[in-house]
Design an enzyme around this catalytic site. Structure first.
Site, PDB file in Angstrom:
ATOM      1  N   HIS A 153       0.828  -1.280   0.127  1.00 17.25           N
ATOM      2  CA  HIS A 153      -0.018  -0.011  -0.003  1.00 17.25           C
ATOM      3  C   HIS A 153       0.637   1.491   0.169  1.00 17.25           C
ATOM      4  O   HIS A 153       0.199   2.322  -0.160  1.00 17.25           O
ATOM      5  CB  HIS A 153      -0.967  -0.008   1.102  1.00 17.25           C
ATOM      6  CG  HIS A 153      -2.175  -1.201   1.050  1.00 17.25           C
ATOM      7  ND1 HIS A 153      -3.328  -0.722   0.711  1.00 17.25           N
ATOM      8  CD2 HIS A 153      -1.934  -2.449   1.158  1.00 17.25           C
ATOM      9  CE1 HIS A 153      -4.115  -1.828   0.901  1.00 17.25           C
ATOM     10  NE2 HIS A 153      -3.378  -2.711   0.951  1.00 17.25           N
ATOM     11  N   ASP A 361       3.714   9.321  -1.092  1.00 25.12           N
ATOM     12  CA  ASP A 361       2.473   8.710  -0.336  1.00 25.12           C
ATOM     13  C   ASP A 361       2.305   7.390  -1.593  1.00 25.12           C
ATOM     14  O   ASP A 361       2.425   7.842  -2.743  1.00 25.12           O
ATOM     15  CB  ASP A 361       1.272   9.666  -0.580  1.00 25.12           C
ATOM     16  CG  ASP A 361       0.218   9.168   0.531  1.00 25.12           C
ATOM     17  OD1 ASP A 361       0.320   8.211   0.864  1.00 25.12           O
ATOM     18  OD2 ASP A 361      -0.500  10.124   1.102  1.00 25.12           O
TER      19      ASP A 361
HETATM   20  P1  ADQ Z   1      -2.880   6.313   4.666  1.00 22.44           P
HETATM   21  O1  ADQ Z   1      -1.516   6.650   4.802  1.00 22.44           O
HETATM   22  O2  ADQ Z   1      -3.566   6.087   5.940  1.00 22.44           O
HETATM   23  O3  ADQ Z   1      -3.082   4.713   3.784  1.00 22.44           O
HETATM   24  P2  ADQ Z   1      -4.860   7.580   2.714  1.00 22.44           P
HETATM   25  O4  ADQ Z   1      -4.766   6.963   1.575  1.00 22.44           O
HETATM   26  O5  ADQ Z   1      -4.866   9.174   2.463  1.00 22.44           O
HETATM   27  O6  ADQ Z   1      -3.580   7.291   3.924  1.00 22.44           O
HETATM   28  O7  ADQ Z   1      -6.332   7.078   3.519  1.00 22.44           O
HETATM   29  C1  ADQ Z   1      -6.404   7.674   4.747  1.00 22.44           C
HETATM   30  C2  ADQ Z   1      -7.888   7.067   4.997  1.00 22.44           C
HETATM   31  O8  ADQ Z   1      -8.201   7.674   6.391  1.00 22.44           O
HETATM   32  C3  ADQ Z   1      -8.824   7.854   4.042  1.00 22.44           C
HETATM   33  O9  ADQ Z   1      -9.895   6.884   3.783  1.00 22.44           O
HETATM   34  C4  ADQ Z   1      -9.536   8.892   4.771  1.00 22.44           C
HETATM   35  O10 ADQ Z   1     -10.818   9.408   4.701  1.00 22.44           O
HETATM   36  C5  ADQ Z   1      -9.337   8.338   6.267  1.00 22.44           C
HETATM   37  N1  ADQ Z   1      -8.990   9.560   7.099  1.00 22.44           N
HETATM   38  C6  ADQ Z   1      -8.057  10.530   7.020  1.00 22.44           C
HETATM   39  N2  ADQ Z   1      -8.186  11.626   8.062  1.00 22.44           N
HETATM   40  C7  ADQ Z   1      -9.238  11.002   8.692  1.00 22.44           C
HETATM   41  C8  ADQ Z   1     -10.134  11.617   9.746  1.00 22.44           C
HETATM   42  N3  ADQ Z   1      -9.685  12.729  10.279  1.00 22.44           N
HETATM   43  N4  ADQ Z   1     -11.087  11.216  10.261  1.00 22.44           N
HETATM   44  C9  ADQ Z   1     -11.656   9.934   9.541  1.00 22.44           C
HETATM   45  N5  ADQ Z   1     -10.803   9.303   8.510  1.00 22.44           N
HETATM   46  C10 ADQ Z   1      -9.883   9.919   8.157  1.00 22.44           C
HETATM   47  C11 ADQ Z   1      -2.030   3.988   3.476  1.00 22.44           C
HETATM   48  C12 ADQ Z   1      -1.242   4.494   2.318  1.00 22.44           C
HETATM   49  C13 ADQ Z   1      -1.643   5.209   1.141  1.00 22.44           C
HETATM   50  C14 ADQ Z   1      -2.758   4.436   0.561  1.00 22.44           C
HETATM   51  C15 ADQ Z   1      -3.699   3.608   1.368  1.00 22.44           C
HETATM   52  C16 ADQ Z   1      -4.482   2.732   0.807  1.00 22.44           C
HETATM   53  O11 ADQ Z   1      -0.190   5.222   2.943  1.00 22.44           O
HETATM   54  O12 ADQ Z   1      -0.737   5.835   0.249  1.00 22.44           O
HETATM   55  O13 ADQ Z   1      -3.477   5.237  -0.311  1.00 22.44           O
HETATM   56  O14 ADQ Z   1      -2.989   3.035   2.301  1.00 22.44           O
HETATM   57  O15 ADQ Z   1      -3.860   1.804   0.011  1.00 22.44           O
END
Ligand code: ADQ
Length: 470
Positions: A153, A361
């Site tokens: 991921h 990311d």
């Molecule tokens: P993350 O590093 O966690 O994921 P991201 O892809 O942005 O990063 O996903 C975050 C998730 O958490 C989103 O669904 C978002 O809605 C949720 N989220 C963030 N802040 C929030 C908040 N304040 N309240 C509730 N929900 C919140 C890892 C990798 C990424 C990759 C994903 C999926 O680092 O690059 O895209 O896995 O593969």
């Protein structure tokens, strides 16, 4: 159809808070049969060997407990103080303690031993993320010959960063035991191929690394996504509207710029606040007319580097407030808590600028969710880091170098000044891309590739090895 076993560090929890990945794989598991395997979240002195099955909102989940010391070495240690920073090219934030690797392997071996009796011939096994790189090796050592896929991921590191990881040669050997490796972006495939094409340096004792045969492993990009249609619906749901109604009187005529992230140093939050500060400093017409909301709930806060990024961000937000706030206007709000998906969808829809500027990311799902939540008649503008995997998909976003805060400030200005017809045409292309790369398409394409076209017949040997370890 073959059964599917999904393996990840944690299994999904109960309730609607589950992320897109859990929702998509839940659907796949309902169609195919199978279960989700992972750590229960419990730490005990001596974990039982057998996994416990549970029903989580209709999803079959098998969980094991872990020993506290092993977990510390495996999770906070090797996974999140070595692999996470190195894979995100933050070697300056990596802490290397040699013994963590042993704990990392012990937990992977424990996962394999507990999973083994649950595997049937013909099952497809899908392992997720950097915590579990050695799992296929451990399973193969126990005799498992099923198709095993791995999905990373997070980004794959460049050669130098990879060489800085202790035991990287063994980890790459472990990856060669998978049948299929999926990564987020072409950038990651190129970095992986660079390793395969180069010869690793000898170790301190002068030992040349062993040749790693990737001949049976297919490696390809499978960019993950969200469910943009679901976010489009959520954004006009009553819960989202409630959030919008809560914000509107506070905002008045101010335009909302929104950031939503886990509080993590890879997300570029200090640089983002600095870019916003430059926007306000460069162009006085935005003062009193814009407001930045940054939502960033703490994560992994037992790790020093995460405590430090939290303190840095507190100080930066305080500085911007001190410099620009007036008794009746505050330039930004910083909220350190998590919200439900519907409330987030409401915020995404209200924001005229989605500011998604990680330093690096894997994908970044917030960018996908922001696009899905927009009003088609009056969409906001996505300002996106070039170093998020999402940049390979969303080429009509305003793409920025997040390290260059002048450039991000200028992109903010362009977004705030962008005429409606340009916003609509950019958003339409973004939405098309988000639909094409939905999480459902992602899981289907990975599993189609992993599933053999003719399922293997159970051979006597398959039963023999299962019987011998039962
Ligand atoms: P993350 O590093 O966690 O994921 P991201 O892809 O942005 O990063 O996903 C975050 C998730 O958490 C989103 O669904 C978002 O809605 C949720 N989220 C963030 N802040 C929030 C908040 N304040 N309240 C509730 N929900 C919140 C890892 C990798 C990424 C990759 C994903 C999926 O680092 O690059 O895209 O896995 O593969």
């Amino acid at each position: 159809m073959s059964r599917l076993i999904v393996v990840s560090n944690r299994t999904p929890g109960k309730g609607p808070a589950a992320g897109g990945l859990a929702v998509a794989l839940r659907k796949t598991l309902a169609e195919r049969e199978g279960f989700w395997f992972g750590w229960s979240g419990k730490l005990v002195e001596t974990p039982a060997k057998e996994a416990r099955f549970d029903d989580v909102d209709g999803l079959s989940v098998a969980q094991i407990d872990l020993n506290r010391d092993d977990h510390q070495a495996y999770y906070a240690g090797f996974s999140n103080s070595i692999l996470w920073p190195s894979f995100h090219l933050r070697l300056d934030l990596a802490t290397i303690e040699g013994h963590w690797y042993e704990g990392y392997r012990r937990v992977n071996a424990q996962f394999a031993r507990s999973l083994l009796p649950l595997i049937k011939p013909g099952d497809i096994i899908w392992v997720h993320d950097y915590h579990l790189i050695p799992l296929a090796s451990e399973l193969r050592a126990l005799g498992v010959r099923n198709r095993i896929g791995f999905y990373l991921h997070i980004p794959f590191p460049t050669l130098d960063a990879l060489y800085a990881i202790p035991n990287h040669q063994q980890l790459m050997q472990d990856l060669s035991r998978y049948d299929l490796i999926g990564m987020q972006a072409q950038r990651d495939i190129s970095a992986f191929n660079e390793f395969v094409e180069h010869h690793s340096p000898p170790d301190l004792a002068g030992n040349e690394p062993q040749f790693i045969d990737f001949g049976r492993t297919e490696v390809a990009a499978f960019p993950i996504g969200s469910d943009p249609e679901a976010f489009a619906k959520l954004a006009v749901s009553s819960a989202a509207t409630k959030m919008i109604k809560r914000m509107e009187p506070v905002l008045g005529k101010q335009t909302l710029i929104l950031g939503v992230d886990r509080l993590d140093y890879s997300k570029g939050l200090p640089q983002r606040v600095e870019a916003y500060e430059k926007l306000l400093a460069n162009d006085a017409r935005f003062r009193r007319n814009v407001h930045m909301l940054q939502v960033a709930p703490p994560s992994r806060d037992s790790i020093k580097e995460y405590q430090e990024i939290s303190e840095t961000l507190d100080a930066m937000c305080g500085r911007v407030m001190g410099r620009f706030a007036e008794p009746d206007w505050s330039p930004l709000t910083y909220v350190k808590r998590a919200y439900g998906q519907a409330s987030l969808a409401g915020l995404y829809r209200l924001a005229k600028v989605g500011l998604v500027t990680p330093l690096r990311d894997g994908m970044n799902l917030v960018a996908h969710e922001y696009v899905g939540s927009q009003d088609p008649k009056d969409p906001g503008v996505l300002v996106l880091s070039r170093f998020a995997g999402a940049a390979e998909i969303f080429d009509t976003a305003l793409l920025v170098n997040p390290f260059d805060t002048d450039e991000t400030a200028e992109a903010l200005r362009m977004a705030l000044d962008m005429p409606l017809d340009e916003r609509i045409s950019r958003w339409q292309s973004l939405m098309e891309a988000a639909r094409k790369h939905s999480v459902e398409n992602w899981s289907k394409s990975f599993l189609d590739r992993l599933t053999p076209s003719t399922p293997p017949k159970a051979s006597t040997r398959d039963f023999l090895y299962l019987a011998s370890v039962a």
